[in-house]
Design a protein around this motif. Structure first.
Motif, PDB file in Angstrom:
ATOM      1  N   ASN A 361     -17.901 -25.397   2.789  1.00  0.00           N
ATOM      2  CA  ASN A 361     -18.101 -25.291   1.337  1.00  0.00           C
ATOM      3  C   ASN A 361     -18.939 -24.084   0.962  1.00  0.00           C
ATOM      4  O   ASN A 361     -18.628 -23.376   0.003  1.00  0.00           O
ATOM      5  N   THR A 363     -19.190 -21.416   2.693  1.00  0.00           N
ATOM      6  CA  THR A 363     -18.343 -20.251   2.941  1.00  0.00           C
ATOM      7  C   THR A 363     -17.467 -19.963   1.732  1.00  0.00           C
ATOM      8  O   THR A 363     -17.376 -18.825   1.261  1.00  0.00           O
ATOM      9  N   LEU A 364     -16.845 -21.044   1.213  1.00  0.00           N
ATOM     10  CA  LEU A 364     -15.983 -20.843   0.049  1.00  0.00           C
ATOM     11  C   LEU A 364     -16.790 -20.375  -1.153  1.00  0.00           C
ATOM     12  O   LEU A 364     -16.315 -19.565  -1.955  1.00  0.00           O
ATOM     13  N   THR A 448      -8.571 -22.806   5.653  1.00  0.00           N
ATOM     14  CA  THR A 448      -9.069 -23.439   4.426  1.00  0.00           C
ATOM     15  C   THR A 448      -9.208 -22.422   3.294  1.00  0.00           C
ATOM     16  O   THR A 448      -8.943 -22.730   2.138  1.00  0.00           O
ATOM     17  N   ALA A 449      -9.644 -21.230   3.658  1.00  0.00           N
ATOM     18  CA  ALA A 449      -9.921 -20.250   2.608  1.00  0.00           C
ATOM     19  C   ALA A 449      -8.690 -19.482   2.154  1.00  0.00           C
ATOM     20  O   ALA A 449      -8.539 -19.189   0.975  1.00  0.00           O
ATOM     21  N   THR A 454      -3.819 -23.506  -0.867  1.00  0.00           N
ATOM     22  CA  THR A 454      -5.248 -23.773  -0.963  1.00  0.00           C
ATOM     23  C   THR A 454      -5.773 -23.160  -2.258  1.00  0.00           C
ATOM     24  O   THR A 454      -5.187 -22.210  -2.784  1.00  0.00           O
ATOM     25  N   GLY A 456      -8.455 -21.586  -2.392  1.00  0.00           N
ATOM     26  CA  GLY A 456      -8.987 -20.283  -2.015  1.00  0.00           C
ATOM     27  C   GLY A 456      -7.971 -19.177  -2.220  1.00  0.00           C
ATOM     28  O   GLY A 456      -8.265 -18.154  -2.849  1.00  0.00           O
TER      29      GLY A 456
END
Lengths: 934, 153
Positions: A361, A363-364, A448-449, A454, A456
């Motif tokens: 989280n 990181t995002l 994830t990113a 996503t 992201g």
């Protein structure tokens, strides 16, 4: 004494640079080897005793130690050593002997250079020795030498690389003409790339520390003080005068691409060190840049007239950021042409290795808040380092965008702007919507990113679009920046998966609307940029959308173009008002957009785009008539046809191709009607206009002809359901259009125009194509046209460049074959080929010519000989009878006999032809130079 | 629509030039250099220092006199672009070095000089030989000149 010694060294150097070629090598190979600069030493076995004797190399090392202060001799002795460093081939009886030799050599090398101060004149020589060792000796031999020795060698390489790098930087500051250290540095960095690319022979991490050192020193040399040493000389900081840089000067990212690729590779090997280093250097500079810009803004607000304060601080920051972004770009991603670039395995591993310590989280959050300082986000140290490095670049980009919004564009560096969009494009190609199927394992933070579906990736796409819009709104005056920016846009839409995200962004639709309305600032962009923008908008239209959205999209993007255009040209008094400036601009903008649409053609959209463009093409022909007086518009209209033919003809089925042929034919007719007999004022600008028209027409014809070579339309699948049944009544063929076109061009061509090299080459390319593809049409040409075509060929063979001559020779073979097929002995073509026989005969036997042409000339010659055997014998007889020297007579007579021995009587048959070509090669070697007129 | 272009008004009172951002000029287009209407024959950019802003270097040829002009300016600046008009007229006769030309509306103009140089000789030759020719006349910044001829269809 010393001059004798110098001669000796030069001789030794020559011997060691001998080419040991196998005796039966073809002439072509010999020529190839002779032309290559770097000859590696590959002697035969018989040299074993002489060269493997360790005293030989020791002698050369000793010699070098003694004479190294004399720069002339030192170059020779180092060259000798570099040759010895490239020793390979049958001289080594087994691997063991190769290992011994290498170990011995490296020992000698280290003894020679360790502990001495290297002279300027030695740098290049030493780097060649090392580069040869690393290139020539296989990895398993390198690792088989005593490990301590190998370690010392690699340490020495590291030390030299760093030191040459520093000296190279100095050379740049002092603006030296002869950049010896730069050359040496290039070579060593290249050697590193060779060395580490195949690293499975070395234990993991073997190179890491070395990579860190080389990487650090590269960064250091490119950063300003206090972190780096850029522009530092012995007497402090050199104040470099601001020099004028022309548009022809290559961008650093291209000029230093080899260096950057090596440094990027070393950075990947030492990712643990290099990625955090780049991140902190960038983040720190973003903060400073932000502060500087704010301060300048306040100064401006306080005293608007203060004008240009000293820009040194900002320029230093820009230059730092410039290099940091370039290195980051090369470290994180590769630049591949055509194929999908993959995330480098070292980077993937690095991210995976740390993913357990990473808070996704946060990181995002770091990624998604480019407007905030990274260190202001709680837990910022527990973030994925690769994503944080990307977000550092996004932070630079954000400062730039905000400065633009604050009206500080004049303080920004267009160069840095280019670097940012260049980086984002490179990054997006590799990382955005990463395809998990392509990797064995994938980093969770990455997927994830930036993975498919996503938040992201959706966010980043939106951010990149905003960036593009922000740049385009202000950078119309910076062509290169605008160009890099639209290239980023094309990258975002050229792959369907990315385009699907793009079209969900509102800003994309705004861009489309804004562009369609032709309002400022987008209409200030230069025409190539506008074309690319149009291309991107069209490509985006093929993303996945529901039918209604799609309909709406095309209504926004393409329909306005059509509506505006039709509104203009359908006005009653259009012919009267066509010269009004607004009308002309409207027409020009439409034509430019059409070129952009054609550029967007892909196999899966050609059906739609072709139909759309075809409507315009018909109207464009009407425009040709209206604007017959306005050469720049005529030029642009032809260009639209060229682009459409270039991008689409290969996909078109028979009937669609026919439509295009017909349109082109009409275009040419109108052009010819308006231009034949036309005489213009003899200003140089006018001649150039005509030249450009002709060049474009030839391009158009060549594009149309290219369908005979490249045709993807065999199934006509893309147009299924649209074809009006088989085109039984073919009205026009490519041949008709092209020959008509040639008929039109020939009277307009003049020998003066042929002095434009591009035009000349294009012209001969075209007529050679025609002779090759439709030889049967040539005899049917109207007499005038036929004559000028034959004259063109003769001219091309006798007084043009060798490239043109080769094209003409290639055109002769099919023509002669056509004659043989037709079996008419009184046709004009038959008579013309007889004339060409003499030309080719003279060229081969009497004139000096380029050996590369022998094959083309030989083929033409043989076919012509088959056709005109009697004349050939006559030519030979005449030549022989004119020889007074009996020795030469005999040699020639023998040579001619041998030449035709394998093919008597000559017939058009591939086997015989090949035999003849082989004899011809011998013939040329034997008597080629004998009769050359000096 | 605010940006709609009004095509219905004639050119009465239209200015003889209009401004355009330097970067949007194109080779083979037109520009006013040193007060003269020129055709752009060369266009290149440069910058002062690596982080400087672009400047445009223009070389143009006067469309009437053939004289060469050069200019250099920041690419954000606006330059004047001449409105260029071209018309074809039928040649009726040549008198005292002036051309008599028939316009599309049937009027006769006699205010244009026979151009000097090759083209002038060409026009004269064709006229004396009794050939029907059309003369292309270019007009910019209230100057006019014959620039080309072609035989009548």
């Amino acid at each position: 004494m010393s001059s004798v010694f110098q001669r000796y060294l030069a001789l030794a150097n020559q011997v060691l640079s001998w080419n040991f070629l196998p005796p039966n090598l073809g002439r072509h190979y010999i020529a190839m080897f002779e032309s290559s600069q770097n000859v590696l030493l590959k002697p035969t076995e018989s040299w074993r005793e002489a060269l493997l004797d360790s005293r030989v190399m020791e002698l050369f090392f000793t010699v070098h130690r003694k004479i190294r202060e004399d720069s002339d001799m030192a170059q020779d002795s180092l060259q000798c050593l570099a040759q010895l460093a490239s020793l390979h081939g049958p001289i080594f009886p087994d691997e063991g002997s190769q290992v011994d030799y290498l170990a011995h050599f490296i020992e000698g090398l280290l003894n020679t250079i360790n502990g001495i101060e290297i002279e300027d004149s030695e740098a290049v020589g030493i780097s060649s020795i090392i580069s040869n060792l690393i290139t020539v000796f296989p990895r398993n031999v390198l690792t088989a030498i005593p490990s301590e020795l190998f370690s010392s060698f690699v340490s020495c390489l590291t030390h030299l690389t760093c030191s040459f790098g520093r000296s190279a930087a100095l050379e740049e500051v002092l603006d030296k003409d002869d950049m010896v250290y730069m050359e040496a540095y290039d070579r060593l960095l290249e050697s590193w790339l060779t060395l580490v690319q195949d690293d499975k022979h070395f234990h993991k991490g073997f190179f890491t520390q070395h990579a860190v050192q080389v990487f650090n020193s590269y960064i250091q040399c490119h950063l300003a003080a206090p972190d780096g040493t850029r522009n530092l000389t012995a007497n402090g900081v050199a104040s470099r005068e601001e020099e004028e840089i022309s548009e022809l000067q290559e961008d650093d990212r291209d000029q230093f691409s080899d260096q950057l690729a090596s440094v990027g590779m070393l950075g990947r090997i030492a990712a643990e060190h290099c990625i955090p280093l780049l991140t902190s250097l960038l983040e720190e500079r973003v903060t400073r840049l932000h502060g500087q810009l704010q301060r300048r803004q306040q100064q401006l607000l306080a005293s608007p007239a203060s004008g240009s304060a000293d820009s040194k601080v900002l320029d230093d920051l820009y230059e730092d950021i410039h290099w940091l972004i370039l290195v980051t770009g090369y470290l994180l991603a590769d630049d591949t042409q055509g194929e999908t670039p993959l995330i480098p395995p070292e980077i993937m591993e690095y991210s995976i290795k740390h993913s357990s310590e990473v808070d996704i989280n946060t990181t995002l959050q770091i990624l998604g808040s480019p407007g905030e300082k990274a260190s202001s986000i709680p837990g910022y140290n527990r973030t994925d380092s690769v994503i944080r490095l990307l977000s550092a670049v996004l932070r630079v980009s954000e400062v730039e965008s905000r400065a633009i919004r604050a009206d500080l564009t004049h303080l920004l560096s267009p160069q840095m702007g280019k670097d940012i969009v260049w980086f984002l494009k490179r990054w997006a190609k590799t990382y955005l919507l990463v395809d998990e199927k392509l990797y064995d394992q994938i980093s969770v933070p990455f997927s994830t990113a930036f993975g498919a579906d996503t938040e992201g990736s959706q966010w980043i796409v939106g951010y990149l679009l905003q960036k593009v819009l922000s740049n385009l709104s202000v950078c119309s005056s910076e062509q290169d920046l605008a160009n890099d920016t639209v290239q980023l846009l094309v990258t975002l839409v050229e792959r369907r998966e990315r385009a699907n995200l793009v079209i969900q962004c509102e800003s994309w639709w705004n861009l489309a609307k804004q562009f369609a309305s032709r309002s400022p600032p987008l209409n200030f962009l230069s025409s190539p940029v506008q074309r690319t923008l149009m291309k991107a908008l069209v490509l985006g239209g093929f993303a996945h959308m529901d039918a209604e959205t799609k309909q709406q999209y095309w209504t926004e993007v393409l329909q306005p173009l059509q509506q505006r255009f039709l509104r203009v040209i359908n006005q009653e008094n259009f012919p009267q008002m066509c010269q009004q400036e607004e009308v002309k601009q409207e027409i020009t903008a439409t034509l430019e957009a059409l070129c952009g649409i054609a550029e967007a053609t892909q196999v899966d959209n050609v059906a739609i785009l072709f139909n759309f463009l075809m409507d315009f093409l018909t109207n464009c022909i009407g425009l040709m008539e209206v604007y017959k007086n306005t050469p720049e518009t005529v030029n642009l209209i032809i260009e639209v046809f060229v682009e459409v033919a270039h991008k689409q003809i290969c996909y078109l089925g028979e009937s669609k191709a026919m439509n295009l042929y017909e349109a082109c034919l009409t275009l040419l007719r109108v052009y010819s009607r308006n231009n034949v007999g036309r005489q213009r004022a003899d200003a140089p600008a006018e001649e150039e206009e005509q030249y450009q028209d002709l060049l474009l027409i030839m391009e158009l014809l060549t594009n149309l002809l290219s369908k005979e070579f490249i045709d993807f339309s065999d199934t006509d699948e893309v147009f299924r359901g649209q074809e009006p049944g088989p085109a039984a009544n073919r009205s026009v063929s490519a041949a008709d259009v092209v020959l008509y076109g040639v008929n039109l061009i020939l009277p307009l061509m003049s020998q003066d125009l042929l002095k434009f090299p591009t035009l000349c080459n294009q012209y001969y390319k075209l007529i050679t194509f025609i002779c090759e593809i439709f030889p049967e049409k040539i005899p049917q040409l109207p007499e005038d046209l036929f004559k000028s075509l034959m004259y063109s060929l003769e001219l091309g063979m006798t007084s043009m460049s060798s490239e043109v001559c080769q094209l003409c020779l290639e055109a002769l073979t099919p023509l002669a074959e056509q004659c043989a097929k037709a079996q008419e002995t009184d046709s004009p073509l038959f008579l013309a080929t007889r004339h060409f026989l003499k030309l080719v005969f003279d060229m081969l036997v009497l004139q000096k010519h380029n050996t590369e042409m022998t094959t083309a000339a030989g083929e033409a010659f043989y076919t012509l000989v088959c056709l005109h055997q009697a004349e050939y014998s006559e030519l030979v007889e005449t030549l022989l009878s004119s020889q007074q020297d009996p020795v030469i007579y005999q040699r020639l007579a023998d040579a001619f006999n041998k030449l035709t021995a394998s093919s008597t009587p000559p017939v058009l048959d591939r086997k015989q032809k090949m035999a003849f070509l082989k004899s011809l090669e011998e013939f040329m070697a034997n008597v080629g130079g004998l009769l050359c007129v000096k | 629509m605010a940006d709609e272009i009004d095509f219905t008004t004639g050119d009465a009172g239209a200015s003889s030039t209009y401004p355009m951002q330097c970067s949007a000029l194109r080779k083979n287009g037109f520009v006013v250099l040193k007060g003269r209407p020129c055709k752009i024959v060369e266009m290149s950019t440069s910058k002062t220092g690596k982080h400087g802003h672009a400047k445009v270097h223009l070389v143009g040829i006067d469309i009437f006199t053939g004289k060469k002009y050069e200019d250099i300016c920041p690419s954000t600046h606006n330059m004047d672009v001449p409105n260029i008009k071209r018309n074809d007229y039928q040649l009726i006769c040549i008198q005292d070095g002036y051309l008599s030309l028939l316009t599309e509306t049937g009027e006769v103009r006699e205010d244009l000089k026979l151009p000097e140089g090759e083209l002038g000789k060409e026009i004269e030759g064709k006229y004396n030989a009794g050939e029907d020719v059309q003369v292309s006349v270019m007009c910019a910044m209230s100057e006019e000149c014959a620039v080309a001829i072609k035989p009548c269809k």
